[in-house]
Design a protein around this motif. Structure first.
Motif: not given
Length: 1000
Positions: A291-301
């Motif tokens: 199961x590929x999980x390639x999303x970059x991290x979300x922006x906290x702000x």
């Protein structure tokens, strides 16, 4: 232990599932008896594992499921304790291996029919097929059987955040299936018995218009027209009071039809046929599915964009007959990527549980990513080994569409250049969705919905400013804050930079920052036009940085837009690691860099925003001389070269079977090197893109020695992971550099390495055209190891062409050369090849001597890769000598080795060979099992030719065991594949086997 209670199960006509989530969470402990899982962490963790049964759930995911956003410091330990307790309880009912530890977390194994959710999904899917085939009665019966599995709200009405959301989704699935069953029953004339049930459900779900329309129809057909119209009036008043909306089209038309006494409303009329059964969430993929999980991290702000985010979410989550494609377009720095990634993170858990694919297409770079390269990355991410990935773009696209068919996956394509770059990357399944960001409007894409990303609204921009510098400072100077927002045009990137500078200088007033911005020449004009907007804003931050930080920013501009570790900054400035880390953090604080991940040492990895990188490169060219730029680049490339060379040495047990130049190295501290290269091949894999970029960068800078040295060193990775396209591309780049520089040794090394690539492609004649001039060059230079490597490759060319008379003396000469140059691994490899020739000539004793000598060398230096190849040939010798028990033991050990190293191709070959040994030992049952395993591995890897060979072997075993019908089917399928792939010899053998089976 869990509390025991009697429960006869929801469906007496079939065995009750072991695990039950369609109601209170229960686990069956025996016939007619279940246990209730106590509330608390055990229930949450078990519920999460069951809802994603047969998938790996990370410990972080389980932590979020239990504690949402406020986990305690001991969260990981508590999860481990909880899983241990679950294992003990499951073991007490005979399920010792139900929960498996698999990085980065745990997996709960559930077989077919053991989870009521899976049974519910299967029954509703079968019902859908029956309804579509016109068998409404049978479809309705299956839907009622599926609905009988429910014992209340899913997971007992779970109240914990993430679990509650998933449980609510299941409850929604149940309602949808229930509504479909009502449609079918209404069409069959069951309106009278439905009135009570529908009335109760409408009271529970008063805003659900489909239930109201079904109740109205049931009442009307029961002769209760006035009550049916009253249901409509009640609905209208409720919708207007609650939502300010009129009833939907379906309800309004039904009211009009009832008032008119429309004959189409009678039982059996065609006016309102039952809709197809909605399929609930697909069953989870089988164990070990990637199961590929390639999303970059979300922006906290992330702030604002509420309307845009809601629109994108609605478009992506709403299914249809085709793939949902949303394109976010706008000017640079507007925040397209931020919106795409943020929305993706909001949707992945509930809407796209089968994985997320992400790729930066590099549309703003000089050389954007090609669709073929992106497809190769996506296929690898979904578990397809390099050897099974086709060369042609259209074949890769076909394989990609086949893999994602009927999966709920989200694809995020960032920074697209053209529609042609995106078109091949679109899935063909309506269950998938795609988000594309681009600076151009991609209106030519099929079914695309284009959304323009505008600048932030005034209030949103002020809120962003308040989030970064504090609401008190904004409230203290509201006029200056408003002027600042207006001055930067509410552009998110520019606003974040200005806010970051204010946050780093708490003593500054907003008025002082406003004055500094106003002093810049033509600032308003520049802020209002395209790329000049970003350049002017970046200058403000850049000018306020310390001298050494500014220089680091400039030098980092020489790098491609990839993420990089801390040591790269240390190499650029030639300073120690800690000083470089401090300078990098200063850039992070100034919003000029972002932290995107952490490497094996626990140190951050950094990445530029693309526009900031372009600005840094401009400053580099303006402020650094050619000699300074070249020296900094040389140190960075020297760092990659030193680490790659050390990784090669650790994989091969020493600096063997490779050539090196005189380029300078820059090595990080030994402790850092040891931590990074704890798993050297994995490090090479993780830095794959950076290493290839370093080859290109050194070629562009004219660092020809470092360029060819790094290219040939990276063959360790390219060969192990089948990165053949990168092998060829880096070598061609290096060839151009060495030829310009007149570096004949570097050219020979690259030609010899390219010959190895062509041999991997089974292009022996093309390999000979490369290796012969390389051999002549090495001989002229007196390079003994180069001569040995070239002779080895030339010998292999003759071997592959069947010319053993020329192959043997060349192998022997190469063996002497490796001995003379002190290369034991080269010796071992050549010994194994000579042994193969001697086996083919029937000289088993001499072959054995060669193989055992090679094996001893591999074990002495610690080279596992060549050792496996030697042991595989040794097993062949054992089989030829009738030593089948020894061959079985050898191959069994090898199987564990190749599986541990992730060698899918090797696993299939060893399984196949082990099956052949089992046949010789008259253990046809074990042979059948092994061949089925090998077939599964090859099919999973899409190795169609290898799968056909395994089917042919399996067919012979099954025929001997009396299953001639299955054997004939397998052979027929194998023969078709052999014909498609021009595998003449294999096809002939299979046809002969088929004839023998048919004639008995």
């Amino acid at each position: 232990m869990w509390e025991q209670l009697v429960d006869l199960g929801p469906v007496a006509s079939q065995p009750a599932p072991v695990y039950r989530v369609l109601g209170p969470l229960h686990v069956a402990t025996g016939p007619d008896r279940v246990s209730r899982v106590p509330p608390g962490r055990q229930q949450v963790v078990l519920g999460a594992l069951l809802l994603d049964a047969n998938r790996v759930l990370s410990i972080d995911h389980l932590i979020d499921a239990v504690w949402d956003d406020a986990p305690p410091a001991t969260a990981r330990r508590q999860i481990q304790i909880c899983v241990s307790a679950l294992r003990a309880n499951l073991a007490s009912i005979g399920r010792d291996d139900a929960i498996v530890t698999r990085p980065p977390g745990y997996l709960l194994r559930v077989a077919d029919g053991e989870l009521d959710l899976h049974v519910f999904t299967a029954l509703t899917a079968e019902a859908e097929s029956l309804v579509l085939a016109g068998e409404q009665a049978r479809g309705l019966a299956l839907l009622r059987q599926a609905l009988a599995l429910w014992r209340g709200p899913a997971l007992g009405g779970a109240t914990v955040g993430r679990l509650a959301a998933k449980a609510a989704k299941l409850d929604e699935d149940r309602l949808a299936v229930l509504e479909t069953s009502f449609d079918l029953e209404l069409s069959a004339g069951g309106h009278r018995r439905l009135v009570g049930e529908l009335s109760a459900l409408v009271a529970q779900h008063p805003l659900r218009e489909r239930l109201r329309s079904q109740l109205m129809l049931a009442l009307y057909r029961s002769g209760r027209q006035a009550e049916a119209l009253e249901v409509y009036r009640t609905a209208r008043e409720l919708l207007i009071d609650e939502l300010g909306l009129e009833p939907g089209t379906e309800l309004r038309r039904l009211e009009s039809a009832i008032l008119a006494g429309d004959p189409a409303l009678a039982v059996g009329a065609d006016a309102a046929p039952a809709p197809p059964t909605p399929r609930p969430a697909p069953a989870p993929p089988p164990v070990d599915t990637v199961v590929p999980l390639q999303l970059p991290a979300d922006i906290g702000e992330f702030t604002g964009r509420d309307e845009l985010v809601a629109r994108v979410r609605g478009m992506l989550a709403r299914g249809g007959r085709a793939t949902s494609v949303v394109a976010l377009v706008g000017k640079p720095g507007i925040g397209k990527t931020a919106v795409a990634v943020h929305v993706a993170h909001l949707l992945v858990d509930e809407e796209f549980p089968d994985g997320q694919l992400y790729c930066d297409l590099g549309g703003t770079r000089e050389h954007p990513a090609s669709p073929a390269d992106v497809l190769g990355r996506f296929l690898r991410a979904m578990g397809i080994p390099g050897t099974s990935i086709p060369d042609a773009e259209d074949e890769r696209a076909e394989m990609y569409r086949q893999l994602v068919a009927r999966k709920r996956m989200l694809v995020v394509l960032d920074d697209a250049a053209t529609e042609g770059q995106v078109r091949a990357l679109l899935p063909g399944s309506s269950t998938c969705a795609v988000v594309v960001t681009s600076r151009t409007r991609l209106t030519g894409l099929p079914g695309v919905r284009v959304l323009e990303v505008e600048v932030l609204g005034h209030d949103e921009a002020l809120f962003m400013l308040s989030t970064v510098i504090g609401a008190d400072r904004v409230q203290a100077e509201p006029a200056a804050a408003t002027a600042l927002v207006r001055l930067v045009g509410s552009l998110p990137l520019a606003l974040r930079i200005v806010a970051a500078r204010l946050a780093a200088r708490p003593g500054w007033s907003l008025a002082w920052m406003l004055e500094r911005l106003s002093d810049e020449r033509r600032r308003l004009d520049e802020l209002a036009h395209g790329e000049m907007v970003v350049r002017a804003s970046l200058s403000l931050t850049y000018d306020g940085l310390p001298v050494q930080v500014r220089r680091l920013l400039r030098l980092l501009g020489a790098l491609d837009r990839l993420s990089f570790p801390t040591w790269v900054a240390a190499a650029l400035l030639d300073v120690d690691l800690f000083e470089a880390a401090d300078l990098l953090e200063a850039l992070v604080d100034a919003q000029m860099l972002e932290v995107v991940a952490f490497d094996a040492t626990g140190s951050p990895r950094y990445r530029f925003h693309d526009l900031i990188r372009l600005y840094a490169r401009e400053q580099l060219e303006r402020n650094e001389g050619e000699e300074q730029r070249r020296a900094a680049t040389s140190r960075v490339v020297g760092g990659w070269l030193a680490l790659a060379g050390e990784a090669h040495a650790r994989v091969y047990g020493g600096d063997f079977t490779s050539l090196h130049g005189d380029a300078p190295r820059w090595l990080p501290p030994p402790s850092t090197v040891d931590t990074l290269l704890e798993d050297p091949l994995q490090w090479l894999e993780s830095e794959h893109a950076n290493l290839c970029a370093a080859v290109e960068m050194s070629a562009e800078q004219g660092l020809h020695e470092a360029c060819w040295d790094l290219a040939v060193t990276l063959v360790t990775l390219f060969e192990a992971r089948c990165y053949f396209a990168d092998w060829e591309r880096t070598h061609q780049q290096a060839l151009a550099a060495v030829r310009v520089a007149g570096d004949s040794r570097g050219e020979a090394a690259l030609l010899c390495s390219l010959a190895s690539l062509h041999l991997s492609w089974s292009r022996a004649r093309a390999a000979r055209e490369l290796v012969e001039p390389a051999l002549r060059t090495f001989e002229a230079l007196g390079d003994d190891r180069g001569v040995a490597l070239a002779r080895r490759n030339l010998a292999l060319v003759h071997h592959r062409l069947g010319d053993l008379d020329n192959a043997t003396p060349l192998y022997l000469a190469a063996l002497d050369g490796f001995r003379g140059s002190g290369d034991p691994v080269g010796q071992a490899w050549v010994l194994a090849q000579i042994a193969q020739i001697e086996l083919e000539n029937g000289h088993q004793e001499r072959a054995a001597e060669r193989l055992y000598e090679a094996l001893d060398i591999c074990r002495r230096v610690g080279n596992q890769r060549v050792e496996v190849q030697v042991r595989y040939r040794l097993s062949d010798l054992m089989v030829r000598q009738g030593r089948h028990w020894e061959a079985e033991e050898e191959l069994t050990e090898m199987l564990s080795t190749v599986r541990a190293s992730g060698d899918t191709v090797g696993e299939a070959r060893v399984l196949h060979k082990l099956a052949v040994v089992k046949i010789a030992l008259a253990d046809s049952a074990a042979a059948e099992t092994l061949l089925r395993e090998a077939l599964e591995v090859r099919e999973r890897a899409m190795d169609h030719g290898g799968a056909a060979e395994t089917r042919a072997e399996l067919a012979v075993v099954l025929a001997d065991r009396g299953d001639r019908a299955t054997a004939v089917g397998l052979l027929s399928r194998a023969i078709s594949t052999f014909a498609e792939r021009n595998m003449g010899a294999a096809r002939l053998r299979a046809q002969q086997a088929l004839e023998r089976i048919r004639t008995g």
